[in-house]
Structures are given as structure tokens and as C-alpha cells.
Design a protein around this motif. Sequence first.
Motif, PDB file in Angstrom:
ATOM      1  N   VAL A 141      -3.997 -11.355  -8.765  1.00 35.10           N
ATOM      2  CA  VAL A 141      -2.654 -11.438  -9.336  1.00 35.10           C
ATOM      3  C   VAL A 141      -1.728 -12.309  -8.484  1.00 35.10           C
ATOM      4  CG1 VAL A 141      -2.826  -9.239 -10.549  1.00 35.10           C
ATOM      5  CG2 VAL A 141      -1.951  -9.279  -8.203  1.00 35.10           C
ATOM      6  N   GLY A 142      -2.252 -12.816  -7.349  1.00 34.01           N
ATOM      7  CA  GLY A 142      -1.444 -13.713  -6.542  1.00 34.01           C
ATOM      8  C   GLY A 142      -0.861 -13.095  -5.291  1.00 34.01           C
ATOM      9  N   SER A 143      -1.568 -12.134  -4.691  1.00 32.29           N
ATOM     10  CA  SER A 143      -1.078 -11.502  -3.470  1.00 32.29           C
ATOM     11  C   SER A 143      -2.125 -11.635  -2.365  1.00 32.29           C
ATOM     12  CB  SER A 143      -0.730 -10.035  -3.719  1.00 32.29           C
ATOM     13  OG  SER A 143      -0.073  -9.478  -2.588  1.00 32.29           O
ATOM     14  N   PHE A 144      -1.866 -10.975  -1.225  1.00 30.60           N
ATOM     15  CA  PHE A 144      -2.685 -11.168  -0.036  1.00 30.60           C
ATOM     16  C   PHE A 144      -3.235  -9.833   0.470  1.00 30.60           C
ATOM     17  CE2 PHE A 144       0.937 -14.154  -0.181  1.00 30.60           C
ATOM     18  CZ  PHE A 144       0.245 -15.332  -0.424  1.00 30.60           C
ATOM     19  N   THR A 145      -3.728  -9.819   1.714  1.00 31.25           N
ATOM     20  CA  THR A 145      -4.335  -8.613   2.287  1.00 31.25           C
ATOM     21  C   THR A 145      -3.343  -7.452   2.296  1.00 31.25           C
ATOM     22  OG1 THR A 145      -3.744  -9.446   4.483  1.00 31.25           O
ATOM     23  CG2 THR A 145      -5.996  -9.830   3.726  1.00 31.25           C
ATOM     24  N   GLN A 146      -3.858  -6.271   2.001  1.00 29.22           N
ATOM     25  CA  GLN A 146      -3.037  -5.068   1.931  1.00 29.22           C
ATOM     26  C   GLN A 146      -3.371  -4.144   3.101  1.00 29.22           C
ATOM     27  OE1 GLN A 146      -0.811  -4.588  -0.973  1.00 29.22           O
ATOM     28  NE2 GLN A 146      -1.353  -6.753  -1.052  1.00 29.22           N
ATOM     29  N   SER A 147      -2.345  -3.513   3.652  1.00 26.37           N
ATOM     30  CA  SER A 147      -2.565  -2.517   4.706  1.00 26.37           C
ATOM     31  C   SER A 147      -1.417  -1.522   4.698  1.00 26.37           C
ATOM     32  CB  SER A 147      -2.678  -3.183   6.084  1.00 26.37           C
ATOM     33  OG  SER A 147      -1.425  -3.694   6.492  1.00 26.37           O
ATOM     34  N   ALA A 148      -1.601  -0.436   5.438  1.00 22.11           N
ATOM     35  CA  ALA A 148      -0.560   0.595   5.515  1.00 22.11           C
ATOM     36  C   ALA A 148       0.649   0.050   6.267  1.00 22.11           C
ATOM     37  CB  ALA A 148      -1.103   1.831   6.207  1.00 22.11           C
ATOM     38  N   PHE A 149       1.849   0.432   5.825  1.00 22.56           N
ATOM     39  CA  PHE A 149       3.087   0.004   6.470  1.00 22.56           C
ATOM     40  C   PHE A 149       3.495   1.029   7.522  1.00 22.56           C
ATOM     41  CE2 PHE A 149       3.347  -3.541   3.972  1.00 22.56           C
ATOM     42  CZ  PHE A 149       4.584  -4.187   3.990  1.00 22.56           C
ATOM     43  N   ALA A 150       3.520   0.580   8.785  1.00 22.72           N
ATOM     44  CA  ALA A 150       3.820   1.491   9.887  1.00 22.72           C
ATOM     45  C   ALA A 150       5.246   2.036   9.803  1.00 22.72           C
ATOM     46  CB  ALA A 150       3.613   0.780  11.221  1.00 22.72           C
ATOM     47  N   GLN A 151       6.190   1.245   9.269  1.00 18.52           N
ATOM     48  CA  GLN A 151       7.569   1.729   9.198  1.00 18.52           C
ATOM     49  C   GLN A 151       7.697   2.944   8.294  1.00 18.52           C
ATOM     50  OE1 GLN A 151       6.519  -1.455   8.491  1.00 18.52           O
ATOM     51  NE2 GLN A 151       7.979  -2.461   7.126  1.00 18.52           N
ATOM     52  N   ASN A 152       6.823   3.033   7.289  1.00 17.22           N
ATOM     53  CA  ASN A 152       6.884   4.191   6.405  1.00 17.22           C
ATOM     54  C   ASN A 152       6.254   5.427   7.033  1.00 17.22           C
ATOM     55  OD1 ASN A 152       6.891   1.660   4.469  1.00 17.22           O
ATOM     56  ND2 ASN A 152       7.906   3.341   3.409  1.00 17.22           N
ATOM     57  N   VAL A 153       5.373   5.208   8.009  1.00 15.79           N
ATOM     58  CA  VAL A 153       4.891   6.332   8.804  1.00 15.79           C
ATOM     59  C   VAL A 153       6.075   6.948   9.550  1.00 15.79           C
ATOM     60  CG1 VAL A 153       3.384   7.008  10.721  1.00 15.79           C
ATOM     61  CG2 VAL A 153       2.582   5.344   9.041  1.00 15.79           C
ATOM     62  N   GLY A 154       6.949   6.083  10.074  1.00 16.02           N
ATOM     63  CA  GLY A 154       8.160   6.573  10.740  1.00 16.02           C
ATOM     64  C   GLY A 154       9.069   7.326   9.796  1.00 16.02           C
ATOM     65  N   LEU A 155       9.155   6.882   8.546  1.00 18.22           N
ATOM     66  CA  LEU A 155       9.996   7.563   7.562  1.00 18.22           C
ATOM     67  C   LEU A 155       9.485   8.974   7.294  1.00 18.22           C
ATOM     68  CD1 LEU A 155      12.411   7.364   5.669  1.00 18.22           C
ATOM     69  CD2 LEU A 155      10.896   6.398   3.930  1.00 18.22           C
ATOM     70  N   VAL A 156       8.172   9.148   7.240  1.00 17.90           N
ATOM     71  CA  VAL A 156       7.599  10.483   7.060  1.00 17.90           C
ATOM     72  C   VAL A 156       8.021  11.383   8.215  1.00 17.90           C
ATOM     73  CG1 VAL A 156       5.450  11.821   6.949  1.00 17.90           C
ATOM     74  CG2 VAL A 156       5.632   9.654   5.712  1.00 17.90           C
ATOM     75  N   ALA A 157       8.002  10.828   9.438  1.00 17.95           N
ATOM     76  CA  ALA A 157       8.396  11.614  10.604  1.00 17.95           C
ATOM     77  C   ALA A 157       9.885  11.947  10.594  1.00 17.95           C
ATOM     78  CB  ALA A 157       8.032  10.853  11.879  1.00 17.95           C
ATOM     79  N   VAL A 158      10.711  10.989  10.194  1.00 18.31           N
ATOM     80  CA  VAL A 158      12.168  11.198  10.197  1.00 18.31           C
ATOM     81  C   VAL A 158      12.577  12.248   9.166  1.00 18.31           C
ATOM     82  CG1 VAL A 158      14.383  10.133   9.660  1.00 18.31           C
ATOM     83  CG2 VAL A 158      12.755   8.936  11.101  1.00 18.31           C
ATOM     84  N   THR A 159      12.063  12.117   7.943  1.00 20.87           N
ATOM     85  CA  THR A 159      12.496  12.992   6.849  1.00 20.87           C
ATOM     86  C   THR A 159      11.778  14.321   6.834  1.00 20.87           C
ATOM     87  OG1 THR A 159      10.860  12.082   5.299  1.00 20.87           O
ATOM     88  CG2 THR A 159      13.005  10.976   5.434  1.00 20.87           C
ATOM     89  N   GLY A 160      10.566  14.380   7.378  1.00 15.85           N
ATOM     90  CA  GLY A 160       9.772  15.595   7.297  1.00 15.85           C
ATOM     91  C   GLY A 160       9.162  15.829   5.932  1.00 15.85           C
ATOM     92  N   VAL A 161       9.282  14.847   5.032  1.00 16.71           N
ATOM     93  CA  VAL A 161       8.691  14.942   3.695  1.00 16.71           C
ATOM     94  C   VAL A 161       7.253  14.437   3.783  1.00 16.71           C
ATOM     95  CG1 VAL A 161       8.840  14.213   1.288  1.00 16.71           C
ATOM     96  CG2 VAL A 161      10.925  14.625   2.602  1.00 16.71           C
ATOM     97  N   LYS A 162       6.291  15.345   3.682  1.00 16.34           N
ATOM     98  CA  LYS A 162       4.889  15.021   3.926  1.00 16.34           C
ATOM     99  C   LYS A 162       4.081  14.834   2.645  1.00 16.34           C
ATOM    100  CE  LYS A 162       5.160  17.841   8.120  1.00 16.34           C
ATOM    101  NZ  LYS A 162       4.625  19.021   8.833  1.00 16.34           N
ATOM    102  N   SER A 163       4.673  15.051   1.492  1.00 17.65           N
ATOM    103  CA  SER A 163       3.943  15.030   0.224  1.00 17.65           C
ATOM    104  C   SER A 163       3.436  13.626  -0.111  1.00 17.65           C
ATOM    105  CB  SER A 163       4.839  15.534  -0.909  1.00 17.65           C
ATOM    106  OG  SER A 163       4.204  15.358  -2.159  1.00 17.65           O
TER     107      SER A 163
END
Length: 500
Positions: A310-332
Motif C-alpha cells: 500500500v506504499g509504506s515501510f517497515t513496521q515496529s512497536a513505538f517505544a513512546q506508546n510504551v511510556g504512555l501505558v506506564a504514565v496512564t496505567g491503562v494496560k488494556s
Amino acid sequence: MQTTPDMAPASAPPSAPAATATRPEDEKLGLFANIAYGIQHILTMYGGIVAVPLIVGQAAGLTPADIGLLITASLFAGGVATILQTMGLPFFGCQLPLVQGVSFAGVATMITISGNGGIQAVFGAVIAASFLGLLITPVFSRITRFFPPLVAGIVITTIGLTLMPVAGRWAMGGNSKAENFGSVENILLAGVTLAIVLLLSKVGNATISRLSILLALVAGTLIAWLTGMTDFSQVGNGAVFALPDIFHFGWPTFGVAATISMFIVILVTLVETSADIFAVGEIVETKVDSRRLGDGLRADMLSSMLAPVVGSFTQSAFAQNVGLVAVTGVKSRYVVATGGLILVVLGLLPIMGRVVATIPMPVLGGAGIVLFGTVAASGIRTLAKVDYHGNMNLIIVATSIGFGTLPIMLPEFYHHFPTWVQTIFHSGISSSAIMAILLNLMFNHFTAGNSEEPSVFGAAAERVIRYTDISQLEDGDYFLDGKLFDAAGNEVPLIRPAEH
């Protein structure tokens, strides 16, 4: 405080409730919460997911319209990859709250490839290298025993440190060539956004506190609009709805050299994704074994292999969103899956992408300071669980983090080395991960030749007592000849960690 062997958890037989207990990541919060927290995840990573197609598209000499298609494709591909990673299919997806998106690791390599063979050569290299990555994931999925808290804590801490310069550049304006890059106005806007995050986090209402990042991004954008630092005038220009265009840029071309170069990037991506999976598992407090790691890595590689369609590149997990899980405590994971669905919608509705694009980079930078700092703090918390008594764990931590911060502080450190060395060690995350794994193997697994007496580095940590140990002491407890006794004179058994 008495602890006896028959009180140990190992003596209890396996029970049915332990097998049927709901995992933290399986919590269902409801539609409204999923949408609200999902939007927060997307706003957090939006700047990062559009940066790669912008940079690569410009380097490849594409028109603004084609660059726009690259961005739309990256949003769509990231959404599909996120849904696959969080919801999972047989053998694909770790079912953890991980947001997927275009990886930064391959930017330099893709620019080089595009200069030699155009954007078609980039897509071909991504497809071929990702296929090779998919084949070798069973090897990577069996490294869980080499990621004890010692290694995981080092890598998580370095992830946070690596991301801090990103937050700094965002706070300064994002584009270093812009006239107002680093202006007082940009940094003040980032500071105001940061202050809003902190104030909302202090509010007694749990919902507002958890949504502090999202609310701060909205408030920061409104402040920027009122002060003339952003505008919505371009939102209505362009198509409202557009389906992904299959191979819009032509059929991919395949080259051996380009594939090898991109495969090195894939190896780095696998290392970083492994670190992110372990990091979010630690934050969520759920088990990550070799099977789950392998499923996550296979989802990463499959998504990367299909993204160029579809015109995109390599995909990987975003580390900044790992931080968001830690900040908010929302683990779902359902929250992140909802965010993935929102990404898909943004990929089908360019007008929505243009709305989100109005968020100024300094606003993202202000929120990023909290998010990325939280990742580093999570790593420090993990390292606090490590035993430093009479071993070389302290020097392992010191050397690995120092090695990982070199390319962060001095990006030109490896510029005179071969390209493959630059590709691997230009990333502080992969640098620290490689060093931590090797040193952990050297000192804690291949113990032949280790000195019976700790070196100066081990001795430096001998007098460190963890607060968790002190909290278990009771009035009247005392030590005598290296043994602990309670007030009645009964010896209290001491339990030492079995392994590091």
C-alpha cells in the motif's frame, strides 16, 4: 517476619484460578474509554509515524501529492499492524498493548537505497528483508532467558534516554531548518503543555488523570491556535475519503545489496521490538515467554512485508506508546486495538489526518518529555530489582548504558565505520541491548574464570540495601554472625536470589 520453607509459593499445587485469571492486558474498559484512550495513543505517536514518509519521500524526490499518499499509507499500514499485534492470529501477535508504526531504524538506509534505485527499490528491499526476518524469528523468540531484569532494565532505560532528544527536537519546533526552530515561543508552548499534563495528573479524578496526555495535547493545540502558531485553514483542502492505492508507485524492484542493507535494519528492528515487548510486559505485569515473543516478532515481520503493497515501510512497536501505558496505567490491549482502528480510519480519511496534523510539534514535545522520561524511569525501577551483591552486575549496567548513550550524545561517533556498523550501533537501543546481552552472558552464564572475590565494581555495591528488604524488618530484629534473628531469638531464614 518468620519465613519458613513450607510458606513458599512453590509448595502450593497449581490451582485452576491461576490458569483462568484475567490477564491485565485483557481488561475491557468499554467503548467510550477505548476510543478516548485510543485517540490518546494515536496523538502520541502521530508525529513519529508521519516523519519517516516525509523524510524518505523528500529524499526520493517525490511530489507533495505522492508524499501525502506515503503518509496516508503509513497510517493505514500502522493501524492494520497494530490490530494484528494486539488482537492476534494463530502464530502472529503478542496480544499486548503495543502500537505499531513505521520504524525510524531504516531511514538512513532507505534514503541511500532510494538514491540508487528509487522508491521502488526501497519497497523491494523492505519486502525481501522482512521475509528473511520472518524466517529467523524462531531464533529471536528463544532468547527470553537472556533477558532477565538486569538486561531488560538496561534496555528499557536506554529506550527512554534515546527518545529524549526526539522530545527536545519536537519542543524546539521539529524542523531544524525552520526560522523559528528553538524559538522562545516554541519552547514556552512545550513548557505550557508539560505543565498542563502535570496539573491534570494531580487532579483527584482518576479519569481526568489518565487522559492527561490527550487533554494536554488538545489544550496545547488550542493555545497555539489562539496565539497564531497553528491554523486549520488547510484542513478542507484535498479528498475526504480515499482507499489505499495498491502499488501506486509501480512494482517493487529487488536488489541483493539493497536487501542485505535492509536486512541489517531488520535485525536492529527485531532487537528493538523484543525490547519493547519485554518493556510493556514488565509495565503491564504480565508474562512474556518465548512463544509470546515469537508471535510478536512474526506479526512485526508480516506487517513489514505487506506494508509496501500500500506504499509504506517497515513496521515496529513505538517505544513512546510504551511510556504512555506506564504514565496512564491503562494496560488494556483493546484500548490500543481501538487506536489501531482509528489509524485505519485516518488512512482512509485524509481529511482526518489533516486535522491531527494541525497539532504543533512543540505541543507533542511537551507531552513527550513526560512520556519518554517515564520509559527511562520504568527501566530504573526494573534495575532496582537486580541483586548487586558480590557480582559484576553493576559494571554490566554501567558499561551497557554508557555504550548505549554514546550514539545518543554523539550521533557522528560511528561515521568513519562501515555502513553495517553504523546501521547497527547508530541506535542507542540496539547498542545497549547487544552490550547487555554479551556482558550478562560473559559474567552470569559463562562463569568459568570469574573471580571468587568481587572486583572494585562489585565491592562498590556490597553495602547497598534495598528498601524492600528493610521494610520486612520488625522491631527487635538483630543480626549476629551474619544471621538474622527476631526479638525472641529465633533465626529468620535469609533467601538469596537463585540467578541474576
